[in-house]
Design a protein around this motif. Sequence first.
Motif: not given
Length: 644
Positions: A205-222
């Motif tokens: 959407x050109x009307x919305x700007x983004x600032x993405x945070x975080x990297x790509x860590x792994x996870x194990x979850x219930x």
Amino acid sequence: MTFLNPTALLGTLLALPIVVFYLLKTRPRRVPVSTVMFWQQVFEEKKTRTLWRQLRHLVSLLLQLLWLSLLLVAVADPVFTSQARQPRRVVVVIDTSASMQATESDGRTRMDAAKVVMTDLVASLRAADEMAIVAAHTSPTVVSGLTSHPPTLTRLTESIRTTDGAADVPAAIRVAQRLLAKHPNGEVIVVSDGCFPQATKLAADPGVKWSQVGSTPGNVGITQFQVRRNVSDPLSYQTLIEIRNMNDNAAECSVEIQLNGRLLDVLPLSLEPKEVWHRVLEQTSAEGGVLTTKLDLAESSADGSVSAQPTTLNALAADDEASAVLLARKSIPVTLVTDGNWFLQRVLEANSVVELTVATNPPQSLPSDRILILHRNVPDVIPAGHVIVIQPNSSTDLWERNSTIDEPLIGQQDDASELLRHVRLDNVLLPQVSEIVPRGEHQALIETVSGAPLYVRFPREGGDVLVLTIDLEKSDLPLRTAFPILLSNALSFLSGHSGDMMEAITAGQSTTISLPPALLRSDGNTTTNLSLIAPDGSQRVIRAAASNELVLTLDQAGVWKLQAENLQPADSAAEDSAHSQELLLACNVADAQESDLQLATVVSTTTEASAAGPAGRPAWMYLTLAAALFAVVEWGLFHRRWIA
């Protein structure tokens, strides 16, 4: 170029006293000396340095005037004319979902990184700009309305906390766009890790700007944890566990299961990359309470040592623990009045929670907690209390018995009723049933195609009555598994222990809670005050209607408590336990989308174009730094005798 605070330029008048002090000369003081022979040489050297001394004074004067100019211009807050004529209106949407709790390699969470981005955005505001903050919870929350006060924005940003559920970012964006009110220089900026299904679509959407945070860590979850009582054996229960390994590498872990803090089992697991592990475990206990499962992940290092909970493989701690409420099974006293039916008696004896007493005649009176089962022979007036009637052979005050119906076909069954949970009688052989005509209020649970009731409930103030008109000796119903389940449902319903499970709630999702009668009693009012206590101890009071249903949205994983305030016990026996009556609600992350920390393909678009100055800082900040630099330079030159 224009100034947002032009009155600060009046401070240029301070240059006048600076210049005056430099023009004033100190009058020499006359001192008598014995001879001027030595002073004559000093006077000759002074003449040769007069030009340098004047230059030293001039350089010092220029430095101090330049320092004053920089300081005054900074206070005047200069901006480009185009910027002053076009003030911005910025609405920042901050993702508060469970995935924002993920710990990155630097030890900070994604929410910490989001707050840093937010701080930079606040610092980029000009005096005429406005900013608002919308937190994307399960439903959007406006944390701050439009304001130009940076300290308020900073303080409210620090107050934002993550939840353990999913965030409705699209709804938060819609709220942000309404706050912009079609402003010509409006901007919507989303600060998120992009771990939700619509992230890629919204980023386009050109009307919305983004600032993405975080990297790509792994996870194990219930990702799933539920417990329910076994349908055929009330004392046993089944536990469903689902664990996902969202890593590209294998993971070694163990699952610990506890009931009310008592260890029941430990399961070692070896999960392949992207593996989904799920099991149904069966255990036995009449005790109820909180069943908890914990996930412990271990990683072996090169030297053979083991480190617990490595963030490289398990960055999200919120889904490492899950809870469920196990319903207790209390004994149910039952009196069976029959002239003899082996199948009926054996089914009741096989039920581990039934305390059975067999009689040939109905008792004169029964305790309030005892259930009476009448087989065939029934009195003219059904006694008070909870009663189950099977194959009645005569009329009573609740129904009129006509004749029998041969080989009826089942036409309608109320599958939504708790009394028919896990029960289907479509294929049951029914050679003959008793035909009854109900009198007064009743609820037909199973009917024939002609509308004759086969299983009917009569609600009464003194206790409900359930009537099953099937002939057990001619039907094959006693030989089917549906029969013990049907009786178990009836006994549980009449004893107030209906239901084989209390489903664990997924954080962030709205759910309807059926309130027990103990939480509905009030002194003549239609509502009662209920206290909802969160796992972190916070408490809020809600008003519950007397419809014994309550719609709640829980956003924190753990065990919640629902208690009645100022509960008035109905009798002295309940007085001691009035304050302990509560309803436990288990809430878990239980969302594979939140547990999967892989970032969506979202391009951050919050660049310097949105900033007020270079590197996103206002011009007055750089001018202030320059003024401080010149003050240090002037101080250093003075102490090195380069200037006067």
